[in-house]
Motif scaffolding. Structure first.
Motif, PDB file in Angstrom:
ATOM      1  N   LEU A 262      17.292  30.941   6.968  1.00 42.28           N
ATOM      2  CA  LEU A 262      17.112  31.435   5.601  1.00 42.28           C
ATOM      3  C   LEU A 262      16.573  32.866   5.617  1.00 42.28           C
ATOM      4  N   GLY A 263      15.707  33.152   6.579  1.00 40.76           N
ATOM      5  CA  GLY A 263      15.173  34.506   6.705  1.00 40.76           C
ATOM      6  C   GLY A 263      16.269  35.520   6.958  1.00 40.76           C
ATOM      7  N   TYR A 264      17.228  35.187   7.850  1.00 43.21           N
ATOM      8  CA  TYR A 264      18.356  36.088   8.081  1.00 43.21           C
ATOM      9  C   TYR A 264      19.133  36.319   6.789  1.00 43.21           C
ATOM     10  N   TRP A 265      19.427  35.227   6.087  1.00 38.69           N
ATOM     11  CA  TRP A 265      20.261  35.332   4.891  1.00 38.69           C
ATOM     12  C   TRP A 265      19.522  35.991   3.728  1.00 38.69           C
ATOM     13  N   ARG A 266      18.197  36.035   3.826  1.00 38.42           N
ATOM     14  CA  ARG A 266      17.414  36.727   2.793  1.00 38.42           C
ATOM     15  C   ARG A 266      16.959  38.107   3.252  1.00 38.42           C
ATOM     16  N   ASN A 267      17.441  38.521   4.429  1.00 40.92           N
ATOM     17  CA  ASN A 267      17.209  39.886   4.916  1.00 40.92           C
ATOM     18  C   ASN A 267      15.734  40.219   5.129  1.00 40.92           C
ATOM     19  N   VAL A 268      14.983  39.297   5.725  1.00 39.56           N
ATOM     20  CA  VAL A 268      13.584  39.585   6.046  1.00 39.56           C
ATOM     21  C   VAL A 268      13.529  40.488   7.280  1.00 39.56           C
ATOM     22  N   ASP A 269      12.333  40.838   7.727  1.00 42.36           N
ATOM     23  CA  ASP A 269      12.157  41.567   8.983  1.00 42.36           C
ATOM     24  C   ASP A 269      12.204  40.584  10.153  1.00 42.36           C
ATOM     25  N   TRP A 270      12.860  40.981  11.221  1.00 39.50           N
ATOM     26  CA  TRP A 270      12.749  40.172  12.440  1.00 39.50           C
ATOM     27  C   TRP A 270      12.879  41.048  13.674  1.00 39.50           C
ATOM     28  N   ALA A 271      12.193  40.610  14.728  1.00 36.18           N
ATOM     29  CA  ALA A 271      12.308  41.253  16.039  1.00 36.18           C
ATOM     30  C   ALA A 271      13.157  40.364  16.925  1.00 36.18           C
ATOM     31  N   ILE A 325      27.547  39.544   0.898  1.00 33.27           N
ATOM     32  CA  ILE A 325      27.840  38.574   1.967  1.00 33.27           C
ATOM     33  C   ILE A 325      26.794  37.471   2.000  1.00 33.27           C
ATOM     34  N   LEU A 326      25.520  37.869   1.987  1.00 36.07           N
ATOM     35  CA  LEU A 326      24.437  36.900   2.127  1.00 36.07           C
ATOM     36  C   LEU A 326      24.325  36.028   0.879  1.00 36.07           C
ATOM     37  N   GLY A 327      24.444  36.635  -0.293  1.00 35.64           N
ATOM     38  CA  GLY A 327      24.296  35.865  -1.526  1.00 35.64           C
ATOM     39  C   GLY A 327      25.397  34.850  -1.726  1.00 35.64           C
ATOM     40  N   GLU A 332      21.994  29.120  -3.366  1.00 30.16           N
ATOM     41  CA  GLU A 332      21.256  29.750  -4.460  1.00 30.16           C
ATOM     42  C   GLU A 332      22.079  30.852  -5.118  1.00 30.16           C
ATOM     43  N   GLY A 333      23.132  31.320  -4.446  1.00 31.15           N
ATOM     44  CA  GLY A 333      24.094  32.221  -5.038  1.00 31.15           C
ATOM     45  C   GLY A 333      23.680  33.682  -5.064  1.00 31.15           C
ATOM     46  N   LEU A 334      24.594  34.511  -5.542  1.00 30.04           N
ATOM     47  CA  LEU A 334      24.364  35.950  -5.637  1.00 30.04           C
ATOM     48  C   LEU A 334      23.764  36.269  -7.000  1.00 30.04           C
ATOM     49  N   ASP A 335      22.585  36.879  -7.000  1.00 26.85           N
ATOM     50  CA  ASP A 335      21.908  37.283  -8.226  1.00 26.85           C
ATOM     51  C   ASP A 335      22.670  38.482  -8.811  1.00 26.85           C
ATOM     52  N   LYS A 364      26.040  30.569 -13.126  1.00 18.66           N
ATOM     53  CA  LYS A 364      24.944  29.765 -13.668  1.00 18.66           C
ATOM     54  C   LYS A 364      23.627  30.504 -13.493  1.00 18.66           C
ATOM     55  N   ASN A 365      22.866  30.590 -14.570  1.00 18.79           N
ATOM     56  CA  ASN A 365      21.552  31.264 -14.526  1.00 18.79           C
ATOM     57  C   ASN A 365      21.636  32.657 -13.914  1.00 18.79           C
ATOM     58  N   GLY A 366      22.709  33.360 -14.256  1.00 22.32           N
ATOM     59  CA  GLY A 366      22.853  34.735 -13.785  1.00 22.32           C
ATOM     60  C   GLY A 366      23.223  34.870 -12.325  1.00 22.32           C
ATOM     61  N   ARG A 367      23.775  33.814 -11.745  1.00 19.91           N
ATOM     62  CA  ARG A 367      24.143  33.848 -10.332  1.00 19.91           C
ATOM     63  C   ARG A 367      25.577  33.367 -10.127  1.00 19.91           C
ATOM     64  N   ILE A 368      26.231  33.938  -9.128  1.00 21.14           N
ATOM     65  CA  ILE A 368      27.555  33.470  -8.707  1.00 21.14           C
ATOM     66  C   ILE A 368      27.344  32.451  -7.594  1.00 21.14           C
ATOM     67  N   ILE A 369      27.707  31.201  -7.843  1.00 28.82           N
ATOM     68  CA  ILE A 369      27.482  30.131  -6.873  1.00 28.82           C
ATOM     69  C   ILE A 369      28.833  29.577  -6.430  1.00 28.82           C
ATOM     70  N   ALA A 370      29.133  29.684  -5.163  1.00 28.63           N
ATOM     71  CA  ALA A 370      30.432  29.266  -4.638  1.00 28.63           C
ATOM     72  C   ALA A 370      30.624  27.757  -4.763  1.00 28.63           C
ATOM     73  N   THR A 371      31.814  27.348  -5.155  1.00 31.38           N
ATOM     74  CA  THR A 371      32.206  25.943  -5.105  1.00 31.38           C
ATOM     75  C   THR A 371      32.647  25.618  -3.677  1.00 31.38           C
TER      76      THR A 371
END
Length: 391
Positions: A262-271, A325-327, A332-335, A364-371
């Motif tokens: 989830l961290g990768y897909w949310r673009n957090v910091d990682w070493a 790509i990540l969203g 949770e979809g693309l905001d 839905k709720n302002g997001r694009i959610i893939a089927t």
């Protein structure tokens, strides 16, 4: 502003045997020269951690305690459990580890046993990702896997008794794998009663053993329609068993997502530590990657240089593309609003309407959610969103 979570990935480039489909940065030799061997690897990786921490501080990067740690490969469990534990302890000494942090290692089912898993658990690990791939003997043979399903069952049971969370990885689309073979593997994975399952389409590179065999006609080429059918079977059976998709290739019982991924897909910091490992730092808009060959990687460390092969600064276009790509890969979809703000342009209403009309996504709720259909055609959706904003 809240600090971006921080993760540490450790790549272990050793394998007992190189699988015919694998194009990862892995090696079967016990000693790769330049001071890099299975026996010295943990020490070399800790030296890289020291260099990375020095580099971070020199660039005014003060990372928080690690939110997750993940050992991948290769086969991390080809090393003694003691070495993996020492690496976790060094991460704790350098950066700290959050209370309750997820600490995972990938494991080939025939390289661990109950005693090995117990040593990992004592040393701070709380999650094991088993490379099951298939439950069907002839499919495992085609994949050059050395384990059998009994190894998987016994080790998942041992992990459960120790209180370790388990995940299993599956691969679909292996040459010669029938739809019923795949159904057998999915059902076998569900019988393990794990809380997380990953299922990946076989990705073939022409330079691999399997790629060469397909090119020469010795194995049949994977079929896109066959792979789509198998994805649909997996999604249906996982859903019936109470596992929900949260990323295109990942399903879990609610609350059992892989925090590291989830961290990768949310673009957090990682070493990223180890040959070929990637790192990412938001504050510097920087992505870097380590030298691939272990000998050259080790030489750089010995010379007290961070062993990067190269790095790149992420410009606005790259960031927008990554956001799409990540969203779109995640449940949770693309905001939409956040994406449009970053792009400086709106996604045309006609594009959103087309996604719904073609049953590729719900808005839905302002997001694009893939089927499910959208997940199968995810690359096309991403390209359409990126093109729509002119990125």
């Amino acid at each position: 502003m809240a600090q971006v979570p921080y993760e540490v990935y450790v790549h272990v480039p050793f394998c007992l045997r190189r699988c015919g489909y694998c194009d990862f940065n892995t090696y079967t030799a016990v000693d790769l020269g330049g001071g890099v061997s299975r026996s010295s690897y943990a020490d070399m990786a800790m030296r890289e951690m020291d260099l990375v921490k020095e580099w971070q501080l020199s660039h005014d990067l003060h990372e928080p305690p690690a939110h997750t740690i993940f050992f991948g490969g290769g086969t991390p469990t080809i090393l003694p459990a003691h070495d993996l534990v020492r690496l976790v302890a060094h991460i704790r000494d350098l950066w700290g580890i959050e209370e309750g942090a997820e600490v995972t290692t990938e494991a080939n089912p025939d390289t661990v046993d109950a005693a090995y898993l117990a040593e990992l658990q004592d040393g701070g690990f709380n999650r094991i990702s088993f490379g099951m791939q298939s439950a069907v003997p002839h499919v495992l043979k085609t994949l050059d896997r050395t384990h059998n399903q009994e190894n998987v069952v016994s080790n998942v049971d041992a992990a459960r008794r120790l209180g370790l969370r388990s995940s299993v990885d599956l691969i679909y689309g292996t040459p010669g794998e029938s739809v019923e073979d795949w159904r057998t593997s999915v059902e076998a994975a569900l019988e393990l009663d794990v809380d997380h399952i990953s299922a990946y389409a076989l990705a073939l590179e022409p330079t691999t053993k399997m790629g060469r065999m397909i090119a020469s006609g010795r194995l049949p080429e994977p079929d896109d329609d066959d792979e789509a059918t198998k994805y649909e079977i997996a999604d249906e059976l996982f859903s019936q068993a109470g596992l929900e998709w949260y990323e295109v290739s990942n399903w879990c019982r609610p609350g059992n997502e892989s925090e590291h991924n989830l961290g990768y897909w949310r673009n957090v910091d990682w070493a990223g530590i180890g040959p070929g490992a990637h790192s990412h730092y938001n504050g510097l808009a920087l992505r870097s990657w380590d030298i691939h060959h272990p000998k050259m990687w080790g030489t750089s460390i010995t010379q007290k240089r961070v062993p990067w092969a190269d790095s790149e600064t992420l410009d606005s276009t790259m960031c927008i593309e990554e956001m799409a790509i990540l969203g779109l890969r995640m449940r949770e979809g693309l905001d939409i609003a956040a994406f449009e703000k970053a792009a400086g342009m709106s996604i045309p209403d006609v594009t959103l309407a087309e996604f719904e009309r073609e049953k590729l996504a719900t808005i839905k709720n302002g997001r694009i959610i893939a089927t499910r259909r959208g997940r199968l055609l995810n690359d096309a959706m991403i390209a359409q969103v990126v093109a729509a904003v002119g990125a």
